[in-house]
Design an enzyme around this catalytic site. Structure first.
Site, mmCIF file in Angstrom:
data_model
loop_
_atom_site.group_PDB
_atom_site.id
_atom_site.type_symbol
_atom_site.label_atom_id
_atom_site.label_comp_id
_atom_site.label_asym_id
_atom_site.label_seq_id
_atom_site.Cartn_x
_atom_site.Cartn_y
_atom_site.Cartn_z
ATOM 1 N N GLY A 116 -81.424 -12.090 -12.428
ATOM 2 C CA GLY A 116 -82.679 -11.450 -12.783
ATOM 3 C C GLY A 116 -82.588 -10.368 -13.842
ATOM 4 O O GLY A 116 -83.603 -9.771 -14.190
ATOM 5 N N GLU A 129 -75.354 -12.791 -9.642
ATOM 6 C CA GLU A 129 -75.589 -14.231 -9.910
ATOM 7 C C GLU A 129 -76.391 -14.376 -11.195
ATOM 8 O O GLU A 129 -77.349 -15.143 -11.249
ATOM 9 C CB GLU A 129 -76.425 -14.862 -8.787
ATOM 10 C CG GLU A 129 -75.814 -14.887 -7.428
ATOM 11 C CD GLU A 129 -76.806 -15.355 -6.349
ATOM 12 O OE1 GLU A 129 -78.027 -15.387 -6.608
ATOM 13 O OE2 GLU A 129 -76.342 -15.680 -5.258
ATOM 14 N N GLY A 135 -77.692 -15.478 -14.746
ATOM 15 C CA GLY A 135 -77.628 -16.608 -15.662
ATOM 16 C C GLY A 135 -78.158 -16.224 -17.029
ATOM 17 O O GLY A 135 -77.447 -16.205 -18.028
ATOM 18 N N ARG A 136 -79.443 -15.843 -17.052
ATOM 19 C CA ARG A 136 -80.143 -15.584 -18.304
ATOM 20 C C ARG A 136 -79.406 -14.610 -19.225
ATOM 21 O O ARG A 136 -79.238 -14.863 -20.414
ATOM 22 C CB ARG A 136 -81.533 -15.014 -17.984
ATOM 23 C CG ARG A 136 -82.431 -14.837 -19.195
ATOM 24 C CD ARG A 136 -83.678 -14.026 -18.832
ATOM 25 N NE ARG A 136 -84.295 -14.468 -17.609
ATOM 26 C CZ ARG A 136 -85.211 -15.425 -17.527
ATOM 27 N NH1 ARG A 136 -85.647 -16.004 -18.611
ATOM 28 N NH2 ARG A 136 -85.708 -15.774 -16.362
ATOM 29 N N ARG A 145 -90.519 -22.584 -21.983
ATOM 30 C CA ARG A 145 -90.923 -21.212 -21.649
ATOM 31 C C ARG A 145 -92.205 -20.753 -22.346
ATOM 32 O O ARG A 145 -93.056 -20.152 -21.686
ATOM 33 C CB ARG A 145 -89.767 -20.221 -21.901
ATOM 34 C CG ARG A 145 -88.544 -20.509 -21.014
ATOM 35 C CD ARG A 145 -87.496 -19.420 -21.068
ATOM 36 N NE ARG A 145 -87.942 -18.225 -20.380
ATOM 37 C CZ ARG A 145 -88.483 -17.184 -20.955
ATOM 38 N NH1 ARG A 145 -88.613 -17.138 -22.266
ATOM 39 N NH2 ARG A 145 -88.883 -16.173 -20.245
ATOM 40 N N TYR A 183 -94.870 -19.910 -19.532
ATOM 41 C CA TYR A 183 -95.060 -18.473 -19.250
ATOM 42 C C TYR A 183 -95.777 -17.737 -20.378
ATOM 43 O O TYR A 183 -95.922 -16.524 -20.310
ATOM 44 C CB TYR A 183 -93.709 -17.776 -19.053
ATOM 45 C CG TYR A 183 -92.745 -18.415 -18.094
ATOM 46 C CD1 TYR A 183 -93.068 -18.581 -16.748
ATOM 47 C CD2 TYR A 183 -91.488 -18.826 -18.529
ATOM 48 C CE1 TYR A 183 -92.170 -19.152 -15.878
ATOM 49 C CE2 TYR A 183 -90.576 -19.395 -17.649
ATOM 50 C CZ TYR A 183 -90.921 -19.560 -16.331
ATOM 51 O OH TYR A 183 -90.034 -20.128 -15.466
ATOM 52 N N CYS A 222 -98.883 -34.484 -25.986
ATOM 53 C CA CYS A 222 -100.343 -34.528 -25.874
ATOM 54 C C CYS A 222 -100.826 -33.490 -24.857
ATOM 55 O O CYS A 222 -101.447 -33.826 -23.840
ATOM 56 C CB CYS A 222 -100.805 -35.920 -25.480
ATOM 57 S SG CYS A 222 -100.320 -37.143 -26.696
ATOM 58 N N GLU A 223 -100.492 -32.273 -25.110
ATOM 59 C CA GLU A 223 -100.860 -31.123 -24.285
ATOM 60 C C GLU A 223 -101.094 -29.985 -25.260
ATOM 61 O O GLU A 223 -100.196 -29.680 -26.055
ATOM 62 C CB GLU A 223 -99.704 -30.712 -23.362
ATOM 63 C CG GLU A 223 -99.498 -31.561 -22.149
ATOM 64 C CD GLU A 223 -100.527 -31.306 -21.066
ATOM 65 O OE1 GLU A 223 -101.112 -30.203 -21.044
ATOM 66 O OE2 GLU A 223 -100.742 -32.213 -20.257
HETATM 67 C C1 LIG Z 1 -82.531 -18.218 -10.830
HETATM 68 C C2 LIG Z 1 -81.599 -17.545 -9.917
HETATM 69 C C3 LIG Z 1 -80.551 -16.775 -10.422
HETATM 70 C C4 LIG Z 1 -80.369 -16.512 -11.889
HETATM 71 O O1 LIG Z 1 -81.439 -15.865 -12.461
HETATM 72 P P1 LIG Z 1 -81.336 -15.328 -13.974
HETATM 73 O O2 LIG Z 1 -82.714 -14.855 -14.247
HETATM 74 O O3 LIG Z 1 -80.964 -16.506 -14.815
HETATM 75 O O4 LIG Z 1 -80.315 -14.268 -14.002
HETATM 76 C C5 LIG Z 1 -79.661 -16.218 -9.541
HETATM 77 N N1 LIG Z 1 -79.785 -16.384 -8.210
HETATM 78 C C6 LIG Z 1 -80.788 -17.126 -7.679
HETATM 79 C C7 LIG Z 1 -80.867 -17.288 -6.208
HETATM 80 C C8 LIG Z 1 -81.729 -17.726 -8.512
HETATM 81 O O5 LIG Z 1 -82.721 -18.454 -7.983
#
Ligand SMILES: *Cc1c(COP(=O)(O)O)cnc(C)c1O
Length: 413
Positions: free
Chosen positions: A230, A272, A274-275, A310, A314, A341-342
């Site tokens: 997050g 955890e 990712g982004r 995205r 969003y 077609c959106e």
């Molecule tokens: C999506 C998600 C992440 C990663 O979120 P990012 O915004 O990419 O950092 C980590 N843990 C859980 C449980 C998620 O659903």
């Protein structure tokens, strides 16, 4: 203010765009590695620090292998994601299984792989135990409900389908212990694409408090707290990247005052994310098929929302660079569209850009996470290829583009 850069000169980017069929995503290995190292270095004071990269952000073995080399684990939420991690050699407790509404078969698979199982619900204790037995190490996902406000994107925790309620949490650990668990962890995720670092620090405070409460009431000593993902990235030019060192310093101060010297010390801290790891280091490269005037001015690309959801999903801003026109006046206002077609198949609405001509190459920034991964086949659109830009500037295809045969593979004619 954030500055949007390219990994190579406009000339070299043009060469790549003219060598491989557009559209495609290009990932910058150097950027990803440097970013991963900076994250790890910021938390070097935490013994056993780890970021379990959220596989869903960019589920490609080449990317996971790079992150494995940088000392990351994998955060998986489904059986295929678990398999992907195994296939690149991320195994055992380097894999976090954070799922929800989990099928029994996935508990069995995660257990067979010895992944860390992070339970989303009090009823999942029985599901796991009945189907796969209780592992030695068990984690629970906490939902603070009304005790904490979520951020705008993930929403109000009370409305969230995730996690164990405050009044259920202690019971979860006691029950898991009765069923044989011996090592324990605690997870939460109350933010998505958050840029305010103090929010992450406050989440750590919440988890430290819970760890102390759990110990006081049950004697259970947590092995680690997991702050989830997050952490955001500055998609917009007016936004600022989160200062990870400052977040680390803030969490360290809390650790010193709350945890150090207690029976919980040493308490590992993991994420955890990712982004924030790969997001800024991916680029969607696309060519202009049409420039036209209707009631507005339109630039039509060979990419569409199947390549990057995205903006449509969003209303997200993704910066656009027009190659070789960086110094031109941005004196035209366009909607930049795809061919679906959106009518929400637009990468940008009312965007000021230099005058664009057919054949121009547009680079859409920040597509390294939740970009290709969110792709789909609506309108029978085929998903694009992914390429990796190595540190020596060579380019490797790490996923080929889909073909019509791929699309028809599940059909009976
Ligand atoms: C999506 C998600 C992440 C990663 O979120 P990012 O915004 O990419 O950092 C980590 N843990 C859980 C449980 C998620 O659903």
């Amino acid at each position: 203010m954030s500055v949007k850069t390219l990994p190579l000169s406009h000339e070299k980017m043009t060469q790549i765009a003219n060598t491989y069929p557009t559209p495609f995503h290009l990932y910058d290995e150097k950027g990803i590695r440097e970013n991963a190292r900076a994250f790890r270095n910021a938390f070097a004071w935490v013994p056993g620090f780890k970021n379990y990269y959220a596989v869903k952000a960019c589920p490609n073995p080449a990317i996971l292998s790079i992150l494995k080399e940088e000392g990351f684990g994998a955060d998986c939420s489904s059986y295929p994601e678990l398999l992907l991690a195994q296939k690149v050699g991320i195994t055992g407790e380097d894999v976090m299984f954070t799922s929800n509404d989990t099928p029994d078969s996935e508990f069995i698979a995660a257990r067979q792989m010895n992944a860390v199982i992070n339970l989303d619900d009090i009823t999942h204790i029985d599901s796991l135990y009945r189907n796969a037995g209780m592992p030695e190490l068990i984690s629970f996902r906490y939902n603070p409900g009304p005790e904490r406000t979520g951020n705008a994107i993930i929403g109000n925790p009370v409305e969230a389908k995730y996690g164990v309620r405050s009044d259920q949490l202690i019971e979860c650990y006691v029950k898991a212990k009765e069923l044989g668990a011996r090592r324990f962890a605690l997870h939460t995720m109350v933010a998505s694409n958050e840029l305010d670092g103090s929010y992450i620090v406050e989440t750590a405070r919440m988890l430290f408090n819970l760890a102390l409460k759990l110990h006081k009431e049950t004697g259970i000593v947590l092995e680690f707290v997991n702050l989830g993902g997050g952490i955001g990235i500055p998609y917009g030019l007016d936004q600022e990247a989160m200062d990870i060192q400052k977040v680390s310093d803030g969490i360290r101060a809390l650790y010193e005052s709350m945890i150090a010297g207690t029976s919980l010390d040493p308490l590992k801290i993991v994420f955890e994310c990712g982004r924030m790891v790969t997001g800024p280091h991916g680029y969607l490269i696309s060519k202009v098929l049409h420039v036209t005037s209707k009631y507005k001015e339109y630039v039509g690309l060979d990419a569409n929302m199947a390549n990057l959801m995205r903006p449509a999903l969003y209303g997200a801003y993704h910066h656009i660079t027009v190659l070789n026109k960086e110094d031109n006046e941005k004196d035209h206002v366009y909607d930049v569209t795809g061919s679906l077609c959106e009518n929400n198949d637009k990468f940008a609405i009312d965007r000021s850009l230099p005058e664009i001509e057919k054949g121009d190459i547009l680079v859409i920034h920040d597509t390294g996470a939740h970009g290709h991964a969110m792709g789909f086949n609506y309108n029978s659109k085929l998903r694009s290829a992914e390429y990796l830009l190595h540190e020596d500037e060579s380019v490797e295809m790490i996923r080929r583009a889909e073909t019509v045969d791929d699309l028809f593979a599940t059909l009976n004619f």
